[in-house]
Design an enzyme around this catalytic site. Structure first.
Site, PDB file in Angstrom:
ATOM      1  N   SER A  12       0.789  -1.344  -0.035  1.00  0.00           N
ATOM      2  CA  SER A  12      -0.009  -0.192   0.055  1.00  0.00           C
ATOM      3  C   SER A  12       0.979   1.183  -0.202  1.00  0.00           C
ATOM      4  O   SER A  12       1.680   1.377   0.971  1.00  0.00           O
ATOM      5  CB  SER A  12      -0.997   0.186   1.315  1.00  0.00           C
ATOM      6  N   HIS A  37      -1.448  -1.211  -4.176  1.00  0.00           N
ATOM      7  CA  HIS A  37      -2.706  -0.944  -3.448  1.00  0.00           C
ATOM      8  C   HIS A  37      -2.475   0.466  -3.397  1.00  0.00           C
ATOM      9  O   HIS A  37      -1.693   1.140  -2.810  1.00  0.00           O
ATOM     10  CB  HIS A  37      -2.878  -1.964  -2.433  1.00  0.00           C
ATOM     11  N   ASP A  39      -4.630   3.903  -1.764  1.00  0.00           N
ATOM     12  CA  ASP A  39      -5.896   4.143  -0.744  1.00  0.00           C
ATOM     13  C   ASP A  39      -6.483   5.534  -1.109  1.00  0.00           C
ATOM     14  O   ASP A  39      -5.440   6.362  -0.714  1.00  0.00           O
ATOM     15  CB  ASP A  39      -5.193   3.992   0.870  1.00  0.00           C
ATOM     16  N   MET A  41      -8.799   8.161   0.268  1.00  0.00           N
ATOM     17  CA  MET A  41      -9.473   8.629   1.319  1.00  0.00           C
ATOM     18  C   MET A  41     -10.130  10.135   1.161  1.00  0.00           C
ATOM     19  O   MET A  41      -9.392  11.007   0.844  1.00  0.00           O
ATOM     20  CB  MET A  41      -8.527   8.645   2.562  1.00  0.00           C
ATOM     21  N   HIS A  70      -8.470   1.150  -3.791  1.00  0.00           N
ATOM     22  CA  HIS A  70      -9.361   1.097  -2.493  1.00  0.00           C
ATOM     23  C   HIS A  70     -10.144   2.615  -2.251  1.00  0.00           C
ATOM     24  O   HIS A  70      -9.449   3.336  -1.763  1.00  0.00           O
ATOM     25  CB  HIS A  70      -8.612   0.596  -1.291  1.00  0.00           C
ATOM     26  N   MET A  72     -12.081   4.746  -0.073  1.00  0.00           N
ATOM     27  CA  MET A  72     -12.537   5.167   1.159  1.00  0.00           C
ATOM     28  C   MET A  72     -13.178   6.496   1.091  1.00  0.00           C
ATOM     29  O   MET A  72     -12.817   7.565   1.724  1.00  0.00           O
ATOM     30  CB  MET A  72     -11.511   5.056   2.455  1.00  0.00           C
ATOM     31  N   MET A 141     -11.303  -5.793   5.916  1.00  0.00           N
ATOM     32  CA  MET A 141     -10.368  -4.939   6.708  1.00  0.00           C
ATOM     33  C   MET A 141     -10.089  -5.445   8.074  1.00  0.00           C
ATOM     34  O   MET A 141     -11.027  -5.827   8.885  1.00  0.00           O
ATOM     35  CB  MET A 141     -11.293  -3.473   7.077  1.00  0.00           C
ATOM     36  N   GLY A 146      -8.725   4.320   7.488  1.00  0.00           N
ATOM     37  CA  GLY A 146      -8.271   5.640   7.793  1.00  0.00           C
ATOM     38  C   GLY A 146      -6.882   5.760   7.635  1.00  0.00           C
ATOM     39  O   GLY A 146      -6.328   6.811   7.355  1.00  0.00           O
ATOM     40  N   GLY A 148      -2.662   3.877   7.926  1.00  0.00           N
ATOM     41  CA  GLY A 148      -1.562   2.895   8.024  1.00  0.00           C
ATOM     42  C   GLY A 148      -1.247   2.706   9.340  1.00  0.00           C
ATOM     43  O   GLY A 148      -1.344   3.547  10.478  1.00  0.00           O
ATOM     44  N   GLY A 149      -0.467   1.638   9.570  1.00  0.00           N
ATOM     45  CA  GLY A 149       0.214   1.456  10.873  1.00  0.00           C
ATOM     46  C   GLY A 149      -0.487   1.048  12.133  1.00  0.00           C
ATOM     47  O   GLY A 149      -0.112   1.153  13.257  1.00  0.00           O
ATOM     48  N   ASP A 176      -6.694  -6.304   4.263  1.00  0.00           N
ATOM     49  CA  ASP A 176      -6.066  -4.877   4.441  1.00  0.00           C
ATOM     50  C   ASP A 176      -6.170  -4.524   5.791  1.00  0.00           C
ATOM     51  O   ASP A 176      -7.160  -4.091   6.394  1.00  0.00           O
ATOM     52  CB  ASP A 176      -6.800  -4.001   3.534  1.00  0.00           C
ATOM     53  N   GLY A 178      -2.728  -3.949   8.987  1.00  0.00           N
ATOM     54  CA  GLY A 178      -1.999  -4.662  10.136  1.00  0.00           C
ATOM     55  C   GLY A 178      -1.292  -6.137   9.648  1.00  0.00           C
ATOM     56  O   GLY A 178      -0.873  -6.769  10.243  1.00  0.00           O
ATOM     57  N   GLY A 198       1.208  -2.082   4.124  1.00  0.00           N
ATOM     58  CA  GLY A 198       1.715  -1.054   3.928  1.00  0.00           C
ATOM     59  C   GLY A 198       2.969  -0.755   4.723  1.00  0.00           C
ATOM     60  O   GLY A 198       4.391  -0.856   4.093  1.00  0.00           O
ATOM     61  N   SER A 199       3.017  -0.599   5.950  1.00  0.00           N
ATOM     62  CA  SER A 199       4.146  -0.307   6.933  1.00  0.00           C
ATOM     63  C   SER A 199       5.037  -1.481   6.801  1.00  0.00           C
ATOM     64  O   SER A 199       6.313  -1.326   6.774  1.00  0.00           O
ATOM     65  CB  SER A 199       3.768  -0.322   8.409  1.00  0.00           C
TER      66      SER A 199
HETATM   67  C1  DX5 Z   1      -6.373   1.647   5.865  1.00  0.00           C
HETATM   68  C2  DX5 Z   1      -5.613   1.480   4.407  1.00  0.00           C
HETATM   69  C3  DX5 Z   1      -4.449   0.193   4.400  1.00  0.00           C
HETATM   70  C4  DX5 Z   1      -3.211   0.668   4.956  1.00  0.00           C
HETATM   71  C5  DX5 Z   1      -2.723  -0.358   5.420  1.00  0.00           C
HETATM   72  O1  DX5 Z   1      -7.106   2.435   5.981  1.00  0.00           O
HETATM   73  O2  DX5 Z   1      -6.817   0.879   3.563  1.00  0.00           O
HETATM   74  O3  DX5 Z   1      -4.396  -0.206   2.842  1.00  0.00           O
HETATM   75  O4  DX5 Z   1      -2.476   1.325   3.940  1.00  0.00           O
HETATM   76  O5  DX5 Z   1      -1.501  -0.152   6.099  1.00  0.00           O
HETATM   77  P1  DX5 Z   1      -0.725  -0.947   7.075  1.00  0.00           P
HETATM   78  O6  DX5 Z   1      -0.379  -2.142   6.331  1.00  0.00           O
HETATM   79  O7  DX5 Z   1       0.256  -0.292   7.624  1.00  0.00           O
HETATM   80  O8  DX5 Z   1      -1.650  -1.412   8.454  1.00  0.00           O
HETATM   81 ZN    ZN Z   2      -6.393  -0.142   1.624  1.00  0.00          ZN
END
Ligand code: DX5
Ligand code: ZN
Length: 229
Positions: A12, A37, A39, A41, A70, A72, A141, A146, A148-149, A176, A178, A198-199
Site C-alpha cells: 500500500s 494498492h 488508498d 480517502m 481502494h 474509502m 478490513m 483511515g 496505516g500502521g 487490508d 496490519g 503498507g508499513s
Molecule cells: C487503511 C488502508 C490500508 C493501509 C494498510 O485504511 O486501507 O491499505 O495502508 O497499512 P498497514 O499495512 O500499515 O496497516
Molecule cells: Zn487499503
C-alpha cells in the site's frame, strides 16, 4: 487481469514517500510486489484525506501490473468513471459507504474495472452474500480504515465464512490492515489470497535502498505461503 488464487502481496503506497509515488511504485514492483494498492480517502467516510483520480492517473504509467484502488469515500458512484479512466484495474468500494452498494458494484463493472467489495471490521460476512456474483474481490478490513500502521484485528472467522460462501467463484479474498510476518499466516491460513501491506513493506527502505522492500515482501510471502489452504 487473469484470475488465480496464489498468494499475492500488494504494497500500500499509503506508507510510501508521497513526494515520490512513481519511483516507489516502480521500486516495489521491481522488488517482487504482485499488485500495487492505492488508498483513496476523503476526510468524510474516513477521518483522513489522501488523493484522488488525478494522482491515480499520474501513478498509472509507473505500474506495470495491477493497480488496486481502494476507495474509502462516500458517495462512491459519482467518482467511479474518473478512477476507471485513471487506469484502475480493480476498484473497491465499501459496503458501508452508502445505501446502494449493488448499484455501485454494477457501475464499477460497467466501467471496465474489476469490482471489489470491502467490509469494515464491524460488518459481518453475511453482508457480502447477496453480492458475490457481482464482485471479483472481497476485501476484509483488519483495521478500521483511515490510517496505516494500526494494530491488526483478527477476522479469521469472517475470512473462513467468506471462503466457504465464495465456493468456486473466481473471487479474491483480500486482507487490508496490519498485515506483517506475524499476521500473514493467520489470514492466509483462513483462505485469503491478496495481502495488502503498507508499513510492513515500506519500513526501513526507500527508493535509494529498495532491496529492503524486497526482503520485506519475501518475508511476508514466505510466512503466508507456509500455511496457505
Ligand atoms: C487503511 C488502508 C490500508 C493501509 C494498510 O485504511 O486501507 O491499505 O495502508 O497499512 P498497514 O499495512 O500499515 O496497516
Ligand atoms: Zn487499503
Amino acid at each position: 487481469m487473469s484470475f488465480d488464487r496464489k498468494i499475492k502481496i500488494a504494497p500500500s503506497i499509503l506508507a510510501a514517500d508521497f513526494a515520490n509515488f512513481g519511483q516507489e511504485c516502480e521500486a516495489v514492483e521491481a522488488q517482487g510486489a504482485d499488485w500495487v494498492h492505492v488508498d483513496v480517502m476523503d476526510g468524510h467516510f474516513v477521518p483522513n484525506i489522501t488523493f484522488g483520480p488525478a494522482t491515480c492517473a499520474a501513478i498509472r504509467p509507473h505500474i506495470k501490473g495491477v493497480m488496486d484502488v481502494h476507495l474509502m469515500i462516500a458517495p462512491v458512484d459519482p467518482s467511479i468513471e474518473a478512477f476507471a479512466k485513471a487506469g484502475a484495474d480493480v476498484i473497491t468500494a465499501h459496503v458501508e459507504a452508502g445505501p446502494h452498494i449493488h448499484r455501485t458494484l454494477q457501475a464499477i463493472r460497467a466501467s471496465g474495472a474489476k469490482a471489489g467489495l470491502a467490509l469494515n471490521p464491524g460488518t459481518p460476512a453475511s453482508a457480502a452474500e447477496p453480492l458475490l456474483d457481482l464482485v471479483d474481490l472481497v476485501c476484509v478490513m483488519t483495521v478500521n480504515p483511515g490510517f496505516g500502521g494500526q494494530k491488526f484485528i483478527d477476522m479469521g472467522d469472517k475470512i473462513k465464512a467468506l471462503r466457504a460462501m465464495i465456493g468456486d467463484r473466481p473471487v479474491h479474498i483480500e486482507i487490508d490492515g496490519g498485515v506483517d510476518v506475524t499476521t500473514a499466516p493467520l489470514v492466509a491460513g483462513a483462505g485469503a489470497d491478496v495481502l495488502v501491506a503498507g508499513s510492513a513493506v515500506f519500513k526501513g527502505g526507500s527508493v535509494s535502498d529498495p532491496e529492503v522492500y524486497g526482503r520485506n515482501i519475501r518475508a511476508i510471502r514466505a510466512a503466508a505461503e507456509g500455511v496457505y489452504v
